[in-house]
Design a protein around this motif. Structure first.
Motif, PDB file in Angstrom:
ATOM      1  N   LEU A 253       0.836  -1.195   0.000  1.00  0.00           N
ATOM      2  CA  LEU A 253       0.000   0.000   0.000  1.00  0.00           C
ATOM      3  C   LEU A 253       0.876   1.252   0.000  1.00  0.00           C
ATOM      4  CD1 LEU A 253      -2.743   1.402   0.101  1.00  0.00           C
ATOM      5  CD2 LEU A 253      -2.697   1.106   2.586  1.00  0.00           C
ATOM      6  N   HIS A 254       1.922   1.234   0.771  1.00  0.00           N
ATOM      7  CA  HIS A 254       2.851   2.373   0.819  1.00  0.00           C
ATOM      8  C   HIS A 254       3.472   2.610  -0.566  1.00  0.00           C
ATOM      9  CE1 HIS A 254       5.499   5.282   2.648  1.00  0.00           C
ATOM     10  NE2 HIS A 254       6.541   4.657   2.136  1.00  0.00           N
ATOM     11  N   LYS A 255       3.844   1.539  -1.232  1.00  0.00           N
ATOM     12  CA  LYS A 255       4.414   1.644  -2.579  1.00  0.00           C
ATOM     13  C   LYS A 255       3.399   2.251  -3.552  1.00  0.00           C
ATOM     14  CE  LYS A 255       6.495  -1.069  -6.230  1.00  0.00           C
ATOM     15  NZ  LYS A 255       5.890  -1.947  -7.182  1.00  0.00           N
ATOM     16  N   ILE A 256       2.164   1.808  -3.484  1.00  0.00           N
ATOM     17  CA  ILE A 256       1.101   2.332  -4.354  1.00  0.00           C
ATOM     18  C   ILE A 256       0.890   3.820  -4.086  1.00  0.00           C
ATOM     19  CG2 ILE A 256      -1.370   2.234  -4.878  1.00  0.00           C
ATOM     20  CD1 ILE A 256      -1.178  -0.820  -4.271  1.00  0.00           C
ATOM     21  N   LEU A 257       0.845   4.195  -2.817  1.00  0.00           N
ATOM     22  CA  LEU A 257       0.665   5.609  -2.468  1.00  0.00           C
ATOM     23  C   LEU A 257       1.827   6.461  -2.975  1.00  0.00           C
ATOM     24  CD1 LEU A 257      -0.756   5.250   1.132  1.00  0.00           C
ATOM     25  CD2 LEU A 257      -1.992   5.998  -0.892  1.00  0.00           C
TER      26      LEU A 257
ATOM     27  N   PRO B 131     -15.701   6.401   2.565  1.00  0.00           N
ATOM     28  CA  PRO B 131     -15.272   5.324   1.670  1.00  0.00           C
ATOM     29  C   PRO B 131     -14.178   4.465   2.303  1.00  0.00           C
ATOM     30  CG  PRO B 131     -14.343   7.409   0.972  1.00  0.00           C
ATOM     31  CD  PRO B 131     -15.277   7.707   2.113  1.00  0.00           C
ATOM     32  N   HIS B 132     -14.179   3.212   1.968  1.00  0.00           N
ATOM     33  CA  HIS B 132     -13.159   2.275   2.437  1.00  0.00           C
ATOM     34  C   HIS B 132     -11.987   2.325   1.467  1.00  0.00           C
ATOM     35  CE1 HIS B 132     -11.400  -1.176   4.330  1.00  0.00           C
ATOM     36  NE2 HIS B 132     -11.317  -1.774   3.147  1.00  0.00           N
ATOM     37  N   MET B 133     -10.849   2.762   1.950  1.00  0.00           N
ATOM     38  CA  MET B 133      -9.680   2.916   1.085  1.00  0.00           C
ATOM     39  C   MET B 133      -8.678   1.818   1.423  1.00  0.00           C
ATOM     40  SD  MET B 133     -10.768   5.446  -0.513  1.00  0.00           S
ATOM     41  CE  MET B 133      -9.556   6.297  -1.435  1.00  0.00           C
ATOM     42  N   ASP B 134      -8.627   0.797   0.597  1.00  0.00           N
ATOM     43  CA  ASP B 134      -7.664  -0.274   0.817  1.00  0.00           C
ATOM     44  C   ASP B 134      -6.712  -0.364  -0.362  1.00  0.00           C
ATOM     45  OD1 ASP B 134      -9.197  -1.415  -1.180  1.00  0.00           O
ATOM     46  OD2 ASP B 134      -9.946  -3.054   0.058  1.00  0.00           O
ATOM     47  N   LYS B 135      -5.860  -1.353  -0.334  1.00  0.00           N
ATOM     48  CA  LYS B 135      -4.846  -1.519  -1.365  1.00  0.00           C
ATOM     49  C   LYS B 135      -5.469  -1.649  -2.751  1.00  0.00           C
ATOM     50  CE  LYS B 135      -2.687  -5.421  -1.723  1.00  0.00           C
ATOM     51  NZ  LYS B 135      -1.863  -6.607  -1.496  1.00  0.00           N
ATOM     52  N   GLU B 136      -6.538  -2.407  -2.834  1.00  0.00           N
ATOM     53  CA  GLU B 136      -7.200  -2.627  -4.124  1.00  0.00           C
ATOM     54  C   GLU B 136      -7.777  -1.324  -4.685  1.00  0.00           C
ATOM     55  OE1 GLU B 136     -11.059  -4.983  -5.751  1.00  0.00           O
ATOM     56  OE2 GLU B 136      -9.784  -6.058  -4.324  1.00  0.00           O
ATOM     57  N   VAL B 137      -8.434  -0.550  -3.856  1.00  0.00           N
ATOM     58  CA  VAL B 137      -9.025   0.722  -4.282  1.00  0.00           C
ATOM     59  C   VAL B 137      -7.930   1.688  -4.741  1.00  0.00           C
ATOM     60  CG1 VAL B 137     -10.296   2.753  -3.480  1.00  0.00           C
ATOM     61  CG2 VAL B 137     -11.057   0.469  -2.826  1.00  0.00           C
ATOM     62  N   MET B 138      -6.853   1.739  -3.985  1.00  0.00           N
ATOM     63  CA  MET B 138      -5.764   2.646  -4.345  1.00  0.00           C
ATOM     64  C   MET B 138      -5.065   2.196  -5.635  1.00  0.00           C
ATOM     65  SD  MET B 138      -6.281   4.878  -2.176  1.00  0.00           S
ATOM     66  CE  MET B 138      -4.940   5.985  -2.516  1.00  0.00           C
ATOM     67  N   GLN B 139      -4.952   0.899  -5.835  1.00  0.00           N
ATOM     68  CA  GLN B 139      -4.363   0.383  -7.073  1.00  0.00           C
ATOM     69  C   GLN B 139      -5.247   0.749  -8.266  1.00  0.00           C
ATOM     70  OE1 GLN B 139      -1.300  -1.214  -7.459  1.00  0.00           O
ATOM     71  NE2 GLN B 139      -1.707  -0.881  -9.621  1.00  0.00           N
ATOM     72  N   GLU B 140      -6.548   0.641  -8.099  1.00  0.00           N
ATOM     73  CA  GLU B 140      -7.474   1.019  -9.169  1.00  0.00           C
ATOM     74  C   GLU B 140      -7.357   2.510  -9.474  1.00  0.00           C
ATOM     75  OE1 GLU B 140     -11.371  -0.213  -7.935  1.00  0.00           O
ATOM     76  OE2 GLU B 140     -10.870  -2.338  -8.105  1.00  0.00           O
ATOM     77  N   TYR B 141      -7.211   3.304  -8.442  1.00  0.00           N
ATOM     78  CA  TYR B 141      -7.045   4.744  -8.644  1.00  0.00           C
ATOM     79  C   TYR B 141      -5.745   5.038  -9.388  1.00  0.00           C
ATOM     80  CZ  TYR B 141      -6.393   9.679  -7.737  1.00  0.00           C
ATOM     81  OH  TYR B 141      -6.173  11.016  -7.889  1.00  0.00           O
ATOM     82  N   LEU B 142      -4.676   4.365  -9.006  1.00  0.00           N
ATOM     83  CA  LEU B 142      -3.392   4.534  -9.697  1.00  0.00           C
ATOM     84  C   LEU B 142      -3.533   4.172 -11.171  1.00  0.00           C
ATOM     85  CD1 LEU B 142      -0.340   5.054  -9.786  1.00  0.00           C
ATOM     86  CD2 LEU B 142      -0.023   2.691  -8.973  1.00  0.00           C
ATOM     87  N   GLU B 143      -4.189   3.077 -11.447  1.00  0.00           N
ATOM     88  CA  GLU B 143      -4.385   2.658 -12.841  1.00  0.00           C
ATOM     89  C   GLU B 143      -5.229   3.681 -13.601  1.00  0.00           C
ATOM     90  OE1 GLU B 143      -2.717   0.241 -14.357  1.00  0.00           O
ATOM     91  OE2 GLU B 143      -1.770  -0.047 -12.403  1.00  0.00           O
ATOM     92  N   SER B 144      -6.218   4.254 -12.950  1.00  0.00           N
ATOM     93  CA  SER B 144      -7.048   5.258 -13.631  1.00  0.00           C
ATOM     94  C   SER B 144      -6.222   6.504 -13.956  1.00  0.00           C
ATOM     95  CB  SER B 144      -8.274   5.620 -12.800  1.00  0.00           C
ATOM     96  OG  SER B 144      -7.941   6.443 -11.710  1.00  0.00           O
ATOM     97  N   LEU B 145      -5.316   6.887 -13.068  1.00  0.00           N
ATOM     98  CA  LEU B 145      -4.432   8.026 -13.349  1.00  0.00           C
ATOM     99  C   LEU B 145      -3.527   7.730 -14.543  1.00  0.00           C
ATOM    100  CD1 LEU B 145      -3.265   9.136  -9.784  1.00  0.00           C
ATOM    101  CD2 LEU B 145      -4.782  10.384 -11.325  1.00  0.00           C
ATOM    102  N   LYS B 146      -2.980   6.531 -14.561  1.00  0.00           N
ATOM    103  CA  LYS B 146      -2.109   6.136 -15.681  1.00  0.00           C
ATOM    104  C   LYS B 146      -2.881   6.148 -16.997  1.00  0.00           C
ATOM    105  CE  LYS B 146       1.029   3.198 -13.028  1.00  0.00           C
ATOM    106  NZ  LYS B 146       1.462   1.803 -12.786  1.00  0.00           N
TER     107      LYS B 146
END
Length: 72
Positions: A4-8, A42-57
């Protein structure tokens, strides 16, 4: 937790790059549905943050593709 830290960190780096190099795209991040929580708590977990990262990309990739087409 390390994952999660890496994703953030990736989100922060990518967002900073967009803000610095593509300010017109950065302004539209506020309008991106992925940045707007659907619920009040909202529940912010590793999966949600990964999806957000992918949407930014994807947004950046789409923007760059569009920009290339317009400059030709």
């Amino acid at each position: 937790m390390k994952q999660l830290h890496k994703i953030l960190n990736e989100i922060t780096t990518l967002t900073t790059d967009i803000e610095t190099n593509y300010p017109e795209l950065y302004r539209s991040l506020d309008e991106n549905p992925m940045t707007l929580p659907v619920s009040q708590h909202p529940h912010m977990d590793k999966e949600v943050m990964q999806e957000y990262l992918e949407s930014l990309k994807q947004m950046l990739h789409h923007y760059l593709d569009e920009h290339k087409t317009q400059t030709k």
